[in-house]
Scaffold this motif. Structure first.
Motif, mmCIF file in Angstrom:
data_model
loop_
_atom_site.group_PDB
_atom_site.id
_atom_site.type_symbol
_atom_site.label_atom_id
_atom_site.label_comp_id
_atom_site.label_asym_id
_atom_site.label_seq_id
_atom_site.Cartn_x
_atom_site.Cartn_y
_atom_site.Cartn_z
ATOM 1 N N MET A 1 -3.211 -12.269 12.895
ATOM 2 C CA MET A 1 -2.306 -12.594 11.793
ATOM 3 C C MET A 1 -3.054 -12.797 10.489
ATOM 4 O O MET A 1 -2.496 -12.609 9.413
ATOM 5 C CB MET A 1 -1.504 -13.854 12.141
ATOM 6 N N ALA A 2 -4.311 -13.182 10.576
ATOM 7 C CA ALA A 2 -5.064 -13.438 9.348
ATOM 8 C C ALA A 2 -5.134 -12.198 8.472
ATOM 9 O O ALA A 2 -5.049 -12.283 7.242
ATOM 10 C CB ALA A 2 -6.463 -13.934 9.689
ATOM 11 N N HIS A 3 -5.300 -11.031 9.087
ATOM 12 C CA HIS A 3 -5.394 -9.800 8.307
ATOM 13 C C HIS A 3 -4.040 -9.419 7.701
ATOM 14 O O HIS A 3 -3.987 -8.772 6.649
ATOM 15 C CB HIS A 3 -5.925 -8.664 9.174
ATOM 16 N N ILE A 4 -2.952 -9.847 8.328
ATOM 17 C CA ILE A 4 -1.626 -9.591 7.769
ATOM 18 C C ILE A 4 -1.412 -10.452 6.530
ATOM 19 O O ILE A 4 -0.924 -9.979 5.496
ATOM 20 C CB ILE A 4 -0.546 -9.852 8.835
ATOM 21 N N TYR A 5 -1.806 -11.724 6.616
ATOM 22 C CA TYR A 5 -1.727 -12.588 5.437
ATOM 23 C C TYR A 5 -2.633 -12.061 4.329
ATOM 24 O O TYR A 5 -2.263 -12.080 3.142
ATOM 25 C CB TYR A 5 -2.121 -14.021 5.800
ATOM 26 N N ARG A 6 -3.792 -11.610 4.711
ATOM 27 C CA ARG A 6 -4.740 -11.072 3.733
ATOM 28 C C ARG A 6 -4.146 -9.864 3.014
ATOM 29 O O ARG A 6 -4.279 -9.727 1.794
ATOM 30 C CB ARG A 6 -6.029 -10.684 4.454
ATOM 31 N N ALA A 7 -3.455 -9.001 3.764
ATOM 32 C CA ALA A 7 -2.816 -7.831 3.157
ATOM 33 C C ALA A 7 -1.689 -8.249 2.219
ATOM 34 O O ALA A 7 -1.534 -7.704 1.119
ATOM 35 C CB ALA A 7 -2.280 -6.906 4.247
ATOM 36 N N PHE A 8 -0.912 -9.259 2.636
ATOM 37 C CA PHE A 8 0.231 -9.688 1.824
ATOM 38 C C PHE A 8 -0.215 -10.249 0.478
ATOM 39 O O PHE A 8 0.413 -10.004 -0.558
ATOM 40 C CB PHE A 8 1.038 -10.739 2.589
ATOM 41 N N TYR A 9 -1.308 -11.017 0.490
ATOM 42 C CA TYR A 9 -1.763 -11.669 -0.738
ATOM 43 C C TYR A 9 -2.812 -10.852 -1.493
ATOM 44 O O TYR A 9 -3.378 -11.331 -2.485
ATOM 45 C CB TYR A 9 -2.313 -13.059 -0.421
ATOM 46 N N ALA A 10 -3.061 -9.636 -1.064
ATOM 47 C CA ALA A 10 -4.030 -8.784 -1.763
ATOM 48 C C ALA A 10 -3.559 -8.518 -3.195
ATOM 49 O O ALA A 10 -2.365 -8.316 -3.441
ATOM 50 C CB ALA A 10 -4.201 -7.462 -1.025
ATOM 51 N N PRO A 11 -4.493 -8.526 -4.169
ATOM 52 C CA PRO A 11 -4.123 -8.301 -5.577
ATOM 53 C C PRO A 11 -3.796 -6.826 -5.826
ATOM 54 O O PRO A 11 -4.640 -6.043 -6.227
ATOM 55 C CB PRO A 11 -5.380 -8.733 -6.334
ATOM 56 N N MET A 12 -2.562 -6.474 -5.572
ATOM 57 C CA MET A 12 -2.139 -5.081 -5.655
ATOM 58 C C MET A 12 -0.673 -5.060 -6.066
ATOM 59 O O MET A 12 0.103 -5.954 -5.704
ATOM 60 C CB MET A 12 -2.337 -4.421 -4.280
ATOM 61 N N LEU A 13 -0.288 -4.053 -6.843
ATOM 62 C CA LEU A 13 1.092 -3.961 -7.277
ATOM 63 C C LEU A 13 2.019 -3.762 -6.079
ATOM 64 O O LEU A 13 1.632 -3.238 -5.048
ATOM 65 C CB LEU A 13 1.264 -2.796 -8.264
ATOM 66 N N ARG A 14 3.240 -4.183 -6.258
ATOM 67 C CA ARG A 14 4.251 -4.097 -5.202
ATOM 68 C C ARG A 14 4.459 -2.653 -4.764
ATOM 69 O O ARG A 14 4.453 -1.734 -5.589
ATOM 70 C CB ARG A 14 5.565 -4.685 -5.724
ATOM 71 N N MET A 15 4.647 -2.444 -3.467
ATOM 72 C CA MET A 15 4.978 -1.143 -2.905
ATOM 73 C C MET A 15 6.345 -1.237 -2.239
ATOM 74 O O MET A 15 6.665 -2.244 -1.609
ATOM 75 C CB MET A 15 3.949 -0.715 -1.851
ATOM 76 N N ASN A 16 7.139 -0.163 -2.357
ATOM 77 C CA ASN A 16 8.451 -0.129 -1.725
ATOM 78 C C ASN A 16 8.651 1.182 -0.977
ATOM 79 O O ASN A 16 8.175 2.239 -1.413
ATOM 80 C CB ASN A 16 9.570 -0.258 -2.772
ATOM 81 N N ALA A 17 9.388 1.093 0.136
ATOM 82 C CA ALA A 17 9.827 2.299 0.842
ATOM 83 C C ALA A 17 10.975 2.926 0.061
ATOM 84 O O ALA A 17 11.539 2.287 -0.838
ATOM 85 C CB ALA A 17 10.280 1.919 2.248
ATOM 86 N N PRO A 18 11.350 4.159 0.367
ATOM 87 C CA PRO A 18 12.526 4.756 -0.288
ATOM 88 C C PRO A 18 13.772 3.884 -0.148
ATOM 89 O O PRO A 18 14.646 3.892 -1.014
ATOM 90 C CB PRO A 18 12.689 6.087 0.462
ATOM 91 N N SER A 19 13.854 3.099 0.921
ATOM 92 C CA SER A 19 14.997 2.211 1.125
ATOM 93 C C SER A 19 14.962 0.999 0.214
ATOM 94 O O SER A 19 15.943 0.268 0.104
ATOM 95 C CB SER A 19 15.030 1.737 2.583
ATOM 96 N N GLY A 20 13.805 0.757 -0.415
ATOM 97 C CA GLY A 20 13.631 -0.421 -1.265
ATOM 98 C C GLY A 20 12.896 -1.555 -0.597
ATOM 99 O O GLY A 20 12.545 -2.546 -1.247
ATOM 100 N N MET A 21 12.648 -1.455 0.719
ATOM 101 C CA MET A 21 11.936 -2.515 1.436
ATOM 102 C C MET A 21 10.474 -2.569 1.003
ATOM 103 O O MET A 21 9.843 -1.528 0.827
ATOM 104 C CB MET A 21 11.997 -2.248 2.942
ATOM 105 N N PRO A 22 9.902 -3.766 0.820
ATOM 106 C CA PRO A 22 8.478 -3.864 0.469
ATOM 107 C C PRO A 22 7.599 -3.367 1.620
ATOM 108 O O PRO A 22 7.917 -3.581 2.785
ATOM 109 C CB PRO A 22 8.278 -5.360 0.216
ATOM 110 N N THR A 23 6.499 -2.713 1.273
ATOM 111 C CA THR A 23 5.685 -2.066 2.318
ATOM 112 C C THR A 23 4.179 -2.285 2.150
ATOM 113 O O THR A 23 3.385 -1.641 2.829
ATOM 114 C CB THR A 23 5.941 -0.544 2.320
ATOM 115 N N LYS A 24 3.774 -3.186 1.265
ATOM 116 C CA LYS A 24 2.343 -3.367 1.029
ATOM 117 C C LYS A 24 1.602 -3.804 2.289
ATOM 118 O O LYS A 24 0.482 -3.352 2.554
ATOM 119 C CB LYS A 24 2.126 -4.390 -0.094
ATOM 120 N N VAL A 25 2.213 -4.674 3.076
ATOM 121 C CA VAL A 25 1.533 -5.213 4.260
ATOM 122 C C VAL A 25 1.228 -4.122 5.289
ATOM 123 O O VAL A 25 0.067 -3.972 5.699
ATOM 124 C CB VAL A 25 2.342 -6.366 4.891
#
Length: 337
Positions: A1-25
């Protein structure tokens, strides 16, 4: 889970799927995983998640992890797609009710080491260094590829924490852990905890010699918080006797399910990752389209894929095309469409 939290808080602009769901993680987790596989080429691998519900540590200490903020909703909706990615890449997912991921990792690391396998625990957490020993090392991933990674063996543990792996839990018992709300001894930080364990060997021995400690703050902390220190050591100790079998056949590296992975990349809008799959992804899409039968449409991520499909369409058949255009052309940098 640590790497998932790390991905979520990474300094990077928001990413979205075509559906609009966030996808950075899932995007960053996918990239971390691919990079580790490329650089270290393991024969066996397991992705370990924390289970839902309480663990044995919550029974020991009701305030355990109570200060940790609830998982953000934006992160929670992405978590199932991290698991879907692992499944599409045919990587075993491990979790055990009542035990944290660290305990499952600790147990399997011990069993693998006893079977004379070389174990690499991918974690940047200090408490995981207690697992280091014969055949077991930790991998602290950095940014910028393998050059920034640190492989931690027994010698490196002493360089980082000032004590051998077997004494890591004693340092943790004294200094505590604010992230997990392990109390430790208030007034003793990492520097003081290291000095005390270097001198007295264990947390219990430091408590037994509390009256001899010259530093007043450390002395009073030990004298007044004995039970808290002993509880903290229990909480910091990673269990290595979780009732889980080490099934090497289930942990073997396998080739990804390209068709499933390609579908997932399309759903999430990971066009750059889809292209990396190459012609196999295009072929899988063509087969799916033919097998769909009643469905008279297909979705494509880019022009090469569309071209492959178009070759199978009769020359005089009428087509309707719907275009979803990438306005900035920067999907390879992680931007959505």
């Amino acid at each position: 889970m640590a790497h998932i939290y790390r991905a979520f808080y990474a300094p990077m602009l928001r990413m979205n799927a075509p559906s609009g769901m966030p996808t950075k993680v899932p995007f960053l987790f996918n990239n971390i995983l691919k990079r580790i596989l490329k650089d270290y080429r393991p024969e066996y691998l397991g992705i370990v998640f924390d289970p839902s519900g309480p663990t044995f540590r919550d029974k020991l200490f009701e305030k355990y992890k109570s200060q940790r903020q609830p998982m953000p909703d934006e992160m929670r909706v992405q978590l199932p797609y991290v698991k879907k990615l692992c499944q599409a890449m045919r990587m075993p997912i491990l979790e055990m009710a009542g035990f944290e991921a660290d305990d499952v990792i600790g147990t399997l690391a011990k069993k693998a080491a006893e079977s004379d396998l070389e174990v690499l625990v991918v974690s940047n957490d200090k408490d995981m260094m207690q697992l280091v020993g014969k055949n077991v090392r930790t991998l602290r991933t950095g940014t910028g590829g393998a050059k920034a990674d640190v492989i931690v063996d027994e010698k490196r543990v002493e360089e980082i924490l000032g004590v051998p792996p077997g004494r890591v839990i004693d340092v943790m018992a004294l200094m505590g852990d604010t992230v997990d709300n392990i109390p430790g001894a208030k007034g003793i930080g990492e520097k003081g905890a290291t000095e005390l364990i270097q001198r007295y060997g264990t947390a219990e021995n430091a408590l037994a010699h509390a009256d001899e400690v010259p530093n007043k703050r450390y002395r009073e902390a030990l004298q007044q918080q004995r039970e808290q220190v002993l509880l903290s050591k229990q909480l910091a100790t990673i269990s290595t006797d979780v009732p889980i079998e080490m099934n090497l056949a289930a942990l073997e590296m396998r080739t990804p399910d390209i068709a499933t992975l390609a579908d997932l990349y399309r759903e999430l809008g990971f066009n750059s990752l889809l292209r990396e799959l190459g012609s196999e992804a295009f072929a899988a899409q063509a087969v799916e389209t033919e097998a769909a039968g009643k469905r008279d449409y297909a979705e494509f991520a880019h022009v090469e894929e569309f071209s492959e499909w178009l070759k199978k369409v009769p020359a005089k058949k009428t087509l309707a095309i719907w275009l979803v255009l990438d306005m900035n052309g920067r999907d390879s940098e992680g931007y959505g469409t």
